[in-house]
Design an enzyme around this catalytic site. Structure first.
Site, short mmCIF file in Angstrom:
data_model
loop_
_atom_site.label_atom_id
_atom_site.label_comp_id
_atom_site.label_asym_id
_atom_site.label_seq_id
_atom_site.Cartn_x
_atom_site.Cartn_y
_atom_site.Cartn_z
N PHE A 161 3.84 -1.85 -4.14
CA PHE A 161 3.36 -3.16 -4.58
C PHE A 161 3.04 -3.97 -3.34
CE2 PHE A 161 3.79 -7.68 -5.00
CZ PHE A 161 3.30 -8.00 -6.25
N GLU A 162 1.83 -4.49 -3.27
CA GLU A 162 1.48 -5.44 -2.21
C GLU A 162 0.39 -6.32 -2.75
OE1 GLU A 162 -0.12 -2.78 0.85
OE2 GLU A 162 1.72 -2.97 2.01
N ILE A 163 0.48 -7.63 -2.44
CA ILE A 163 -0.68 -8.51 -2.61
C ILE A 163 -0.90 -9.09 -1.23
CG2 ILE A 163 -1.62 -10.57 -3.73
CD1 ILE A 163 0.22 -10.05 -6.10
N HIS B 163 3.22 -0.80 7.50
CA HIS B 163 2.81 -2.15 7.13
C HIS B 163 3.92 -3.16 7.45
CE1 HIS B 163 -0.45 -0.99 3.90
NE2 HIS B 163 -0.66 -0.45 5.07
#
Ligand SMILES: Nc1nc2c(ncn2[C@@H]2O[C@H](COP(=O)(O)OP(=O)(O)O)[C@@H](O)[C@H]2O)c(=O)[nH]1
Ligand SMILES: *[C@@H]1O[C@H](CO)[C@@H](O)[C@H](O)[C@H]1NC(C)=O
Ligand SMILES: *[C@@H]1O[C@H](CO)[C@@H](O)[C@H](O)[C@H]1NC(C)=O
Ligand SMILES: *[C@@H]1O[C@H](CO)[C@@H](O)[C@H](O)[C@H]1NC(C)=O
Ligand SMILES: [Mg+2]
Length: 378
Positions: A274-276, A316
């Site tokens: 999950f990443e925004i 990341h």
């Protein structure tokens, strides 16, 4: 027989009332799960974006949208798992906001895949194939050495140890998905994987929230890998930092990823399924230099001491830790989310009302979570 006349009854009732009142307030804090404090207190519910003023029109009535998309790297045979995920994402959020989807694959998507995903949304859906040079050995890699080391890891029983496609996947998610031609027009992305679940109504636009609040990276689950050591990843990161000191800001989030000011990696990472996030961050000269430095070292293919490969999550997360400060990173407490085996479920009562997850199963303050560290760092 005890007879209570009407004169005696009144003080009794008052006493009973007081008692109940006291009991209620004595036990009241215990009714909430004991991890409420840490997650609710640091992100106040006043003016919370997911608890808008009910007298105002809903956020999606405003037609302003960010240039943003969901990005989903997946395989044809994950279609069923993915459909379940898209159904939840649409029901909880996207039928209101209608953001497009970008599906990426190292082979061509089948017509069935396209038909049975596009039919779940009225938003635009795009299907892309990954360029060969983003999913293969770069020319500076010694392929024989890579094969030998991978086989050795497999023999040692390391998860994904002998799995070449997994290495390509980690490298692609670390350095290339945001350079895919289908991603070029976007400013923000939301990463989704097959099988993940979304438990809460999201009644505002997280992309717009990120953009308007100068947020570059958003997450819901952060965790530590106790058994893991990624020795060469951290050594390579330190070498990069000492060769490029001008790229490293002073007030960065180093203390989230290191307990001793950068000497060692504490293994905390944001769970990148999950990443925004802001694509400008991944496309920045700093991130590009960092990725290329890692890639040149060959670690995506050679790492062998590790229980854990050079995944895109630590890559990341380390980049976030060295390049960003805390105000640029956002914890999406309101997004109830699960990727097996961990779930983030908001525990604050007002947020919980929008969800169908069990707050007792919230991962945030379990021993393997890095939430405490997140709350501590500034
Ligand atoms: N097209 C394609 N997608 C892959 C491949 N391997 C992994 N993925 C995708 O990459 C993401 C991460 O893979 P996954 O198996 O979930 O890894 P894990 O979550 O680390 O166990 C998922 O969205 C997968 O669909 C592959 O060989 N080809
Ligand atoms: C719609 O949202 C944008 C971005 O937040 C804002 O600038 C604009 O004023 C809003 N429009 C209306 C009609 O509220
Ligand atoms: C490699 O890993 C993927 C998961 O990313 C898995 O689906 C696949 O079966 C594995 N391949 C081999 C050869 O083990
Ligand atoms: C964080 O970085 C932004 C630039 O993106 C800057 O405006 C802000 O002042 C920084 N905050 C801190 C606490 O350093
Ligand atoms: Mg996964």
């Amino acid at each position: 027989m005890i007879v209570i006349n009407s004169n005696q009854r009144k003080p009794l009732l008052v006493t009973a009332g007081c008692l109940l009142f006291c009991i209620f307030f004595f036990f009241w804090p215990l009714k909430a799960p004991n991890n409420e404090k840490a997650t609710a207190s640091h992100s106040s519910l006043i003016n919370h974006p997911n608890l808008p003023d009910p007298s105002l029109p809903p956020a999606w009535h405003n037609t302003t949208r960010v240039k943003a998309a969901f990005v989903i790297l997946t395989r044809n045979n994950e279609l069923d798992a993915l459909r379940k995920t898209i159904q939840q994402l649409e029901a909880r959020f996207n039928h209101k906001f209608n953001y497009p989807y970008v599906f990426l694959n190292d082979v061509e998507f089948t017509q069935e895949f396209k038909d049975l995903t596009s039919s779940l949304t009225s938003a635009e859906t795009k299907y892309g194939i990954i360029p060969q040079e983003h999913w293969s050995y770069p020319d500076w890699i010694d392929v024989e050495k890579a094969d030998r080391l991978r086989k050795k890891m497999g023999d040692e029983g390391i998860i994904y140890g002998d799995n070449l496609s997994y290495r390509h996947m980690c490298r692609f998610e670390s350095g290339f998905f945001f350079r895919h031609p289908l991603m070029e027009e976007y400013e923000f992305y939301w990463r989704v994987e097959p099988s993940v679940e979304f438990f809460c109504d999201i009644d505002y636009d997280p992309f717009l929230y990120m953009k308007e609040n100068n947020k570059k990276y958003g997450w819901t689950i952060s965790l530590i890998e106790f058994e893991a050591t990624i020795p060469t990843l951290w050594a390579t990161t330190k070498a990069f930092m000492s060769e490029n000191p001008e790229m490293i800001p002073k007030n960065n989030l180093m203390n989230f990823i290191s307990n001793d000011n950068g000497r060692n990696y504490n293994l905390c990472h944001f769970w990148s399924n999950f990443e925004i996030a802001d694509l400008k961050f991944l496309r920045s000269p700093e991130y590009t230099a960092f990725f290329e430095y890692l890639d040149k070292s060959g670690g995506f293919f050679y790492e062998r001491q590790a229980f854990f490969l050079w995944g895109d999550a630590p890559v990341h997360s380390i980049a976030v830790g060295i390049f960003l400060n805390k105000s640029e990173v956002h914890f999406f407490n309101d997004i109830g989310y699960k990727h097996e085996p961990f779930m983030h479920c908001p525990v604050a009562r007002e947020l919980q009302k929008k969800c169908h997850c069990n707050a007792d199963d919230n991962f945030d303050l379990t021993p393997n979570s890095c939430m405490r560290r997140w709350v501590e760092v500034s």
